[in-house]
Design a protein around this motif. Structure first.
Motif, PDB file in Angstrom:
ATOM      1  N   ASP A 121       0.852  -1.181   0.000  1.00 27.79           N
ATOM      2  CA  ASP A 121       0.000   0.000   0.000  1.00 27.79           C
ATOM      3  C   ASP A 121       0.891   1.234   0.000  1.00 27.79           C
ATOM      4  OD1 ASP A 121      -2.608   1.297   0.273  1.00 27.79           O
ATOM      5  OD2 ASP A 121      -1.926   1.889   2.269  1.00 27.79           O
ATOM      6  N   ASP A 125      -1.342   7.305   5.440  1.00 29.79           N
ATOM      7  CA  ASP A 125      -2.226   7.377   6.613  1.00 29.79           C
ATOM      8  C   ASP A 125      -1.797   6.500   7.784  1.00 29.79           C
ATOM      9  OD1 ASP A 125      -3.047   5.227   4.873  1.00 29.79           O
ATOM     10  OD2 ASP A 125      -4.803   4.979   6.124  1.00 29.79           O
ATOM     11  N   GLU A 126      -1.169   5.364   7.488  1.00 28.70           N
ATOM     12  CA  GLU A 126      -0.738   4.511   8.594  1.00 28.70           C
ATOM     13  C   GLU A 126       0.461   5.109   9.336  1.00 28.70           C
ATOM     14  OE1 GLU A 126      -2.439   1.711   5.436  1.00 28.70           O
ATOM     15  OE2 GLU A 126      -0.752   3.074   5.380  1.00 28.70           O
ATOM     16  N   LYS A 199     -11.979   5.659  -5.614  1.00 29.58           N
ATOM     17  CA  LYS A 199     -12.000   5.292  -4.197  1.00 29.58           C
ATOM     18  C   LYS A 199     -12.905   6.264  -3.465  1.00 29.58           C
ATOM     19  CE  LYS A 199      -9.174   4.649  -0.081  1.00 29.58           C
ATOM     20  NZ  LYS A 199      -7.821   4.476   0.478  1.00 29.58           N
ATOM     21  N   TYR A 205     -14.785   1.526   5.524  1.00 28.53           N
ATOM     22  CA  TYR A 205     -13.379   1.394   5.938  1.00 28.53           C
ATOM     23  C   TYR A 205     -13.239   1.374   7.465  1.00 28.53           C
ATOM     24  CZ  TYR A 205     -12.795   3.285   1.169  1.00 28.53           C
ATOM     25  OH  TYR A 205     -12.894   3.528  -0.170  1.00 28.53           O
ATOM     26  N   PHE A 208     -10.948  -1.145   9.234  1.00 30.49           N
ATOM     27  CA  PHE A 208      -9.550  -0.953   8.812  1.00 30.49           C
ATOM     28  C   PHE A 208      -8.847   0.057   9.713  1.00 30.49           C
ATOM     29  CE2 PHE A 208      -6.310   1.363   6.436  1.00 30.49           C
ATOM     30  CZ  PHE A 208      -5.624   0.396   5.730  1.00 30.49           C
ATOM     31  N   ARG A 209      -9.597   1.040  10.171  1.00 28.46           N
ATOM     32  CA  ARG A 209      -8.988   2.064  11.039  1.00 28.46           C
ATOM     33  C   ARG A 209      -8.473   1.410  12.310  1.00 28.46           C
ATOM     34  NH1 ARG A 209     -11.741   6.775   8.682  1.00 28.46           N
ATOM     35  NH2 ARG A 209     -11.288   6.288   6.511  1.00 28.46           N
ATOM     36  N   ARG A 220     -12.110  11.697   5.339  1.00 33.07           N
ATOM     37  CA  ARG A 220     -11.282  11.888   4.141  1.00 33.07           C
ATOM     38  C   ARG A 220     -12.089  12.459   2.977  1.00 33.07           C
ATOM     39  NH1 ARG A 220      -7.110   9.199   6.250  1.00 33.07           N
ATOM     40  NH2 ARG A 220      -7.270   7.044   6.939  1.00 33.07           N
ATOM     41  N   GLN A 224     -11.070  11.686  -0.871  1.00 31.73           N
ATOM     42  CA  GLN A 224     -11.759  10.529  -1.430  1.00 31.73           C
ATOM     43  C   GLN A 224     -13.100  10.984  -2.014  1.00 31.73           C
ATOM     44  OE1 GLN A 224     -11.871   7.696   1.803  1.00 31.73           O
ATOM     45  NE2 GLN A 224      -9.673   7.296   1.657  1.00 31.73           N
ATOM     46  N   LYS A 251     -13.137   0.796  -5.292  1.00 28.94           N
ATOM     47  CA  LYS A 251     -13.192   0.482  -3.861  1.00 28.94           C
ATOM     48  C   LYS A 251     -14.149   1.404  -3.140  1.00 28.94           C
ATOM     49  CE  LYS A 251     -10.047   0.860   0.012  1.00 28.94           C
ATOM     50  NZ  LYS A 251      -8.745   1.297   0.454  1.00 28.94           N
ATOM     51  N   VAL A 276     -13.739  -4.379   1.056  1.00 34.46           N
ATOM     52  CA  VAL A 276     -13.033  -3.750   2.164  1.00 34.46           C
ATOM     53  C   VAL A 276     -13.454  -4.296   3.531  1.00 34.46           C
ATOM     54  CG1 VAL A 276     -12.643  -1.665   0.813  1.00 34.46           C
ATOM     55  CG2 VAL A 276     -14.633  -1.800   2.345  1.00 34.46           C
ATOM     56  N   SER A 277     -12.772  -3.766   4.558  1.00 35.08           N
ATOM     57  CA  SER A 277     -12.913  -4.277   5.919  1.00 35.08           C
ATOM     58  C   SER A 277     -14.361  -4.319   6.405  1.00 35.08           C
ATOM     59  CB  SER A 277     -12.070  -3.434   6.864  1.00 35.08           C
ATOM     60  OG  SER A 277     -12.439  -2.063   6.792  1.00 35.08           O
ATOM     61  N   TYR A 316     -10.256 -10.156   2.301  1.00 32.22           N
ATOM     62  CA  TYR A 316      -9.666 -10.743   3.502  1.00 32.22           C
ATOM     63  C   TYR A 316      -9.954 -12.242   3.593  1.00 32.22           C
ATOM     64  CZ  TYR A 316      -8.941  -5.865   4.554  1.00 32.22           C
ATOM     65  OH  TYR A 316      -8.530  -4.553   4.465  1.00 32.22           O
TER      66      TYR A 316
HETATM   67  C1  PBG Z   1      -5.402   3.898   2.776  1.00 39.87           C
HETATM   68  C2  PBG Z   1      -6.291   2.713   2.737  1.00 39.87           C
HETATM   69  C3  PBG Z   1      -7.470   2.500   3.449  1.00 39.87           C
HETATM   70  C4  PBG Z   1      -7.927   1.236   3.086  1.00 39.87           C
HETATM   71  C5  PBG Z   1      -7.023   0.710   2.189  1.00 39.87           C
HETATM   72  N1  PBG Z   1      -6.030   1.652   1.957  1.00 39.87           N
HETATM   73  C6  PBG Z   1      -8.107   3.340   4.479  1.00 39.87           C
HETATM   74  C7  PBG Z   1      -8.819   4.567   4.071  1.00 39.87           C
HETATM   75  O1  PBG Z   1      -8.788   4.992   2.925  1.00 39.87           O
HETATM   76  O2  PBG Z   1      -9.431   5.166   4.950  1.00 39.87           O
HETATM   77  C8  PBG Z   1      -9.168   0.592   3.592  1.00 39.87           C
HETATM   78  C9  PBG Z   1      -9.254  -0.879   3.330  1.00 39.87           C
HETATM   79  C10 PBG Z   1     -10.324  -1.559   4.093  1.00 39.87           C
HETATM   80  O3  PBG Z   1     -11.199  -0.929   4.712  1.00 39.87           O
HETATM   81  O4  PBG Z   1     -10.317  -2.803   4.077  1.00 39.87           O
HETATM   82  N2  PBG Z   1      -4.087   3.527   3.160  1.00 39.87           N
END
Ligand code: PBG
Length: 326
Positions: A121, A125-126, A199, A205, A208-209, A220, A224, A251, A276-277, A316
């Protein structure tokens, strides 16, 4: 007469498992599944993610084991996300060769780099202490062009670590072109660029956070896309193609199948979808209550994305589903 006894009978092709199998328009294959994985700095044991039952923040060791398992199941690729111990305003750990994502990438490439595609990735953000996907200007807004400079450096660090495919997920304008130029300037013509073309700013998401210990307090929506916008998905896809994207991503998946279908209809490069998550968490939660048939729902969501036009899907469930397909 014909109203009571139809001549055309679509049910004819549905009468047996063998006929249904032979006439299926779309199928799933392990090679078209990509497993997203989280790796956490400074842990020797995997840490469970509460809102994503069955998904962990991996240690380097458990990451390698899980990647080998994915490769043995025939999964096409893994997408790596880093969870650093320390964060700062510019996300320094992202460009540090000893940062967790780059360290883990080297480990994974050595372990499974011949068996599947090791992907990373490319987003800040991470790694930022404010949790945004880019660096901030004096007013506290995400500074697009200053962020591009960070992405260029991040791309070089990831390519150097051995990543075979960079997932540009930050939604900065011009990110694909900027990263392509940076890689070309050092002769790295081999690195594949996956553009998160469309996106959307999505509540899906949410889990994922937690997975990346995100420090974000706001949202975002200033970078986004607005979930209300369909045409804009095509616009973003065309821009990324023009900037040299090798693959386009849409996405999330489930709520954006129209956008996926649109992008697939204009793209002359592969189109992927990211389940996504939140999509994962919803199904797991309902299944845990016994309210839905977990396996059938998982298969249906994946085949739905394939049917809408996804050539491959990040999910996943990749390793588990690949196992079912054997
Ligand atoms: C940004 C990123 C995100 C996800 C993937 N890449 C988080 C976001 O945009 O807030 C989310 C993926 C998921 O929810 O499974 N690095």
């Amino acid at each position: 007469m014909s109203e009571l006894h139809p001549v055309i009978r679509p049910r004819r092709l549905r009468q047996s498992p063998a006929l249904r199998r032979l006439t299926a328009e779309t199928r799933l294959h392990p090679a078209e599944l990509i497993l997203p994985m989280f790796v956490r700095e400074g842990t020797s044991e995997p840490v469970p993610i509460g809102s994503m039952p069955g998904v962990q923040q991996h240690s380097i060791d458990s990451l390698k084991r899980a990647a080998v398992e994915a490769a043995e199941a025939g999964v096409g690729g893994v997408m790596l996300f880093g969870v650093p111990e320390t964060r700062d305003a510019v996300g320094s750990a992202a460009t540090d060769p000893e940062g967790i994502l780059n360290v883990a990438t080297r480990a994974l490439v050595a372990e499974v780099g011949d068996a599947l595609v090791v992907q990373t990735d490319l987003c800040l953000d991470e790694f930022t202490d404010h949790g945004h996907c880019g660096v901030l200007d004096d007013a506290g807004h995400v500074d697009n062009d200053a962020t591009l400079e960070r992405y260029r450096d991040m791309a070089l660090a990831q390519a150097e670590a051995g990543s075979q495919l960079l997932g540009l997920s930050g939604m900065m304008d011009g990110q694909v072109g900027a990263v392509r130029e940076a890689l070309d300037a050092v002769g790295r013509h081999d690195v594949v660029l996956l553009a998160y073309a469309a996106k959307y700013a999505s509540a899906f998401y949410g889990p994922f956070r937690e997975a990346v210990d995100s420090q974000l307090s706001g949202d975002r929506r200033a970078y986004q896309q607005d979930p209300a916008n369909r045409r804009e998905g095509l616009r973003e896809a065309r821009l990324d193609l023009d900037e040299g994207a090798d693959i386009l991503m849409v996405k999330p998946a489930l709520s954006y199948l129209d956008v996926l279908s649109d992008v697939a209809s204009i793209s002359d490069v592969p189109v992927w979808a990211y389940q996504v998550s939140g999509e994962y968490a919803m199904v797991e939660a309902a299944a845990a209550h016994g309210w839905i048939d977990r396996r059938r729902i998982v298969e249906e969501t994946l085949i739905g994305a394939r049917r809408a036009g996804a050539d491959a899907i990040m999910t996943y469930w990749a390793t588990e589903v690949a196992g079912w397909l054997r």
